[in-house]
Enzyme design. Structure first.
Site, short mmCIF file in Angstrom:
data_model
loop_
_atom_site.label_atom_id
_atom_site.label_comp_id
_atom_site.label_asym_id
_atom_site.label_seq_id
_atom_site.Cartn_x
_atom_site.Cartn_y
_atom_site.Cartn_z
N GLU A 307 55.31 43.17 39.46
CA GLU A 307 53.91 42.17 39.03
C GLU A 307 54.18 41.29 37.76
OE1 GLU A 307 51.94 45.86 39.10
OE2 GLU A 307 50.98 45.63 41.32
N CYS A 401 43.12 48.14 42.15
CA CYS A 401 42.67 47.85 40.72
C CYS A 401 41.39 46.88 40.49
CB CYS A 401 43.11 47.96 39.65
SG CYS A 401 44.92 46.61 40.34
#
Lengths: 637, 637
Positions: A307, A401
């Protein structure tokens, strides 16, 4: 503390009203739909149960060690809702959560529902992976927001005791652990806690975390050995921005959300401590992130694997990870740099991320979320997802998230619209509604009426308590080349007023002063740096701050075959039935005749093409109708 | 057996002489450098020791279960060298290996040095992964080649006993196992063994393996359960082309080398058994592979993950896997279909693969090999390799399947150049040298003089034992639009002679008959199907059968910024000092002024460009100077 380096401070959420226009309905959907939706998901997946002390048999595919942060972000979002207007049921819900949290707090101040319930003996043994400081940081932010919204102190007291505990455990003093978080967040939270409490020790603790990061020998490696781990770590130290001390980091590296949170924390610490070497590091990392590693949508972190940021000009479109949280993090970083530097460059990037790579993260109806935000979707077999996520937005994620992060950003949007500084009020974003600010020691009402970014006109009404001389700074967006201003109906040349990206109107303001700002929005053809090889020969369409994209639902399949001639006229027009009323861009393009091409792969002769209509919609709104191909970068011929 | 479906049969390797011209030096390097180099690597890495019965402590990162196949391919290559000319030392080396192999053979005929040495109790328990039939197939091919080259029968006898053993173990009869190989190869080897021995039972066994594949319930799944394996298999059944019976397979799927070997085996079985449903399946899979899933270089299998075919028109350039062995496998498949159909479509693909995606697999000096053959290399940080391999060719691999595969193909190239059929001699490839063929019951010498593919002219001298009427079929390459022919100096209109891609000259041939074939080779601009989105707006340059590419060493970095104007003239010229004497293509292109662009990512205004020279070299020769960027598909503007 030394004098702050901040030139500006953001408006309080409660001081700003947003209504109608572009944002009003989105923020209302966030309040009425998204925030309840997220809470239901918490109940469904077990995270609220964990706060209640109830274990589940299995958390397969989820990450219960991050749950405190998810709930905290939701609480923070809910607190902003309360700051903007009362909601007794919501307040009770938060109070119940605060009660559960307070009950779970250890006598030494430690708070973490996951460790408390499942691994009480392993507190602080894995800062690299286990997110205790990250979760604590989000809880601190929520507590500060909740105290500001309600005046209630219980939550803030819980989190102060937690912060004091952290301060007692970590630091350079003998007997303390020289650790720092694997996922940054506590740094900026501690600065917020300082703002809420006046306790400078929290800034020092944040400063310690920032300064300790990346020093040799690596705390993460030492800690892993102490846990008995051998062999290679699962990620390089750069994943955690721990490959070098922060002042020696020259480029944005590693996990992009972590990076953005770190840089935001660095900017906060630099601002509060007056540390100019740290501010210089922020500027360097800002330039790396935004001038060499940012999508045109404001997305950052191009690789799914880790990521993370990869390398300069590496911005693949189909596999663009561009996590919603990372674009939100870029808004945080930009917003902080903007307060420090009072420079439109930061406002431009903040606006770019907000209107594109952040807003794409949530569906129009508020119930679906994007984790990755690719800039292209090609036709692929089922399950073949270059970002790791299906292209359609999801109602929830194993690692959820993003949904509460976008919820708290939208719920606090007012903070990003206005700032004040000595003798100055600033408007960074053009958002219909109003704000009550304190400028030069008196109350000033600013009212915006605008359909921005759909339309170019912004009317601003200034109402000071009494006439006074101060500066109203209006951001002139970097994308706008022909801005025009009139004050009380009188055209006012703009160029002499513009410094650092803001038209700075210094005059004696009177009640009923009225400014008309025009930000003409022709359709712009955007090209990427020639080193961005994925975009070579391609053009993105932008109108105002909105980046556009072509969707299969409007343009048919094989979007990569579509060619927009260089000189083709492009027309923007309001389409009331499109996506709840949006301005679309239309133009004449060309496409290949697939029938005529035939069942061969390669040809050396000319093939038949035909005219085709290109219809582009705002990228932020893509995927709200049906799933299919999508392209931000269109071939230009 | 029923009458074969083959119209043609390939020339024997020993009947063809290749010298000078394009191929002579490459084949000599293969003999004098590559084949010894490979043997040294076997000694270094322990595979010859395994044949000697010596274990090593660790085979970390290598695949000793495939070693028999590597050595077998090398033995086959060496056998072709012997078939083309004596080499006593080489022959002794093979004999020693044959001796070791014979010594290791079990009394029931089983041969596999890995299982014999390491896992004698696990024979035939994991057909899916353990490659016993694959290794055996390669050993059979080597044994057939060695017998043809030397007349010695020991090796062939060993492998006949092995084949008989396999025949006793596998099949549909009661008490036999209904297995088939995870990696195909034995199918085509058994048909070769039939050709060498006349034993039709081997064709029936090959047919069984072809027909059994992909039937439900899955043998691989049953076998895995018998081994006690639970949970998901590490690859889907399509990886092994075992997802459906072969006649129901509609598209080229799974591991591309396996697919090519299977399809080759299917073509062999169809040809020998006269099975037209099987041949129809071959045609379907051919069209899928070559019309929708093949790189312009003849590479197949676009994904590293699973080394596999993906889906129609999915041909990414930078991450193109396009394994050397798969392009070789495509040559095998094309060559077999060509013998059956006598149609230039197969010759065209065979030539495309051979001159591009196969030949790119070995360095000019014969000591370095490519496993993956990407069509683009971009500047990336060290270690970031989208194909899984560094772009520079390597001297060896943990799984060294490609080096001996290319060695045996080059050593047997003559087989691909000529065929004979009833009353017909065919020339498929234009290669300097000669062949002694039997046409219509008499010996015919064919001699080619040509610098093809550098130059357009091919002189062919025909020398029959005595005058006789038969057909000489000359392939007119699909890329050639203006071929011209003269016979004994007299221009002969070509169009009336061409059927199925061959000029078919039927006449009474006399000694000293001479044909001059001209295959004009202007530089062609090749475009990919508009659905190949990675190539949209891009052009590949091809001259004759050679696909070209731009390298950083000639063109500087940022190759994706280079734009070749649509109408730009392209000049081909011999550059004697380039890559040992090659024809390069030059043209005027445009590139961006990176200085002027500045340190920003996106611009809406015009930026400065400048003229630049484009120099392109044959793709097969790329990476022979220094590593850097490379691009087959150039932007066209």
């Amino acid at each position: 503390m030394t004098k702050t380096l901040r030139r500006l401070r953001p408006a309080a959420v409660g001081a700003v009203r947003i209504e109608g226009g572009f944002w009003g309905p989105r923020i209302e959907t966030n309040r009425a739909v998204t925030i309840p939706h997220i809470y239901r998901q918490f109940e469904r997946t077990g995270s609220i149960d964990a706060w209640r002390g109830k274990r589940r048999h299995s958390y397969e595919g989820t990450f219960p060690q991050f749950w405190d942060s998810d709930i905290a972000k939701w609480m923070e979002a809910a607190a902003y809702v309360l700051e903007s207007g009362r909601d007794a049921a919501l307040e009770r819900r938060i109070d119940r959560l605060v009660g559960l949290l307070a009950k779970s707090q250890w006598s030494d101040g430690y708070v973490n529902t996951y460790f408390t319930l499942h691994r009480p003996g392993e507190r602080w043994t894995n800062l690299r992976d286990m997110h205790e400081l990250y979760c604590g940081g989000h809880l601190i932010e929520a507590a500060v927001a909740y105290a500001a919204a309600t005046g209630k102190k219980t939550f803030l007291d819980v989190m102060r005791r937690f912060a004091d505990h952290v301060d007692s455990v970590f630091g350079r003093a003998r007997g303390k652990r020289r650790g720092y978080p694997g996922h940054e967040e506590i740094e900026l939270a501690l600065v917020r806690l300082y703002h809420a409490t006046g306790e400078a020790r929290y800034v020092r603790l944040a400063e310690y975390f920032v300064n300790e990061r990346g020093r040799a020998p690596s705390y993460f490696e030492r800690e892993a050995r102490q846990r008995g781990e051998t062999g290679r770590a699962w990620a390089p130290l750069s994943y955690y921005q721990a490959h070098a001390p922060v002042r020696e980091q020259r480029s944005a590296e590693g996990h992009s959300v972590r990076a953005m949170y770190l840089y935001s924390g660095m900017a906060d610490v630099a601002a509060e401590t007056g540390d100019r070497t740290l501010l210089a590091a922020c500027r360097r990392l800002w330039r790396s992130a935004t001038r060499r590693r940012m999508y045109v949508t404001g997305g950052v972190g191009s690789a799914q694997q880790g990521e993370r940021f990869t390398f300069d000009y590496d911005l693949p479109n189909e596999s663009a990870y561009a996590e919603t949280c990372a674009a939100i993090g870029l808004v945080f970083f930009a917003h902080r740099m903007l307060q420090i530097e009072d420079d439109g460059e930061y406002g431009d990037v903040m606006e770019r991320a907000l209107y594109n790579g952040v807003l794409s993260g949530v569906s129009l109806d508020g119930t679906r979320f994007a984790y990755a935000n690719p800039l292209a979707v090609h036709a692929r077999p089922p399950g073949d997802h270059p970002t790791g996520f299906p292209p359609e937005r999801q109602e929830w994620f194993p690692c959820p998230c993003c949904p509460p992060n976008i919820a708290r950003l939208l719920a606090s949007l007012g903070r990003y619209v206005y700032s004040t500084g000595p003798g100055q009020g600033s408007i960074h974003l053009y958002v219909q509604g109003g704000a009550e600010l304190e400028v030069g020691g008196q109350r000033v009402l600013l009212e915006q009426r605008t359909e921005y970014p759909w339309h170019e006109r912004v009317d601003i009404f200034v109402t000071p308590e009494r006439p006074a001389r101060w500066t109203l700074a209006l951001r002139i967006p970097g994308w706008c080349r022909q801005a025009a201003l009139s004050v009380n109906g009188r055209p006012t040349p703009l160029a002499p007023l513009v410094r650092r990206g803001y038209a700075r109107l210094t005059r004696e303001w009177q009640a009923r002063d009225r400014i008309e700002l025009r930000l003409p929005m022709p359709v712009e053809r955007v090209h990427a740096h020639p080193r961005v090889w994925m975009d070579a020969g391609r053009v993105a369409l932008q109108r105002g701050p909105l980046v556009y994209c072509a969707e299969e639902v409007d343009n048919g399949r094989d979007l990569s075959d579509l060619v927009l001639p260089r000189g083709a006229a492009l027309r923007a027009s309001l389409q009331p039935r499109l996506l709840g009323g949006a301005i679309a861009i239309e133009g004449r393009a060309q496409r290949s005749d697939m029938q005529e091409w035939g069942d061969v792969l390669y040809r050396t002769d000319r093939w038949r093409t035909a005219g085709a209509r290109l219809l582009a919609v705002p990228y932020a709104l893509w995927g709200n109708r049906q799933v299919g191909e999508m392209a931000v970068w269109i071939r230009e011929g």
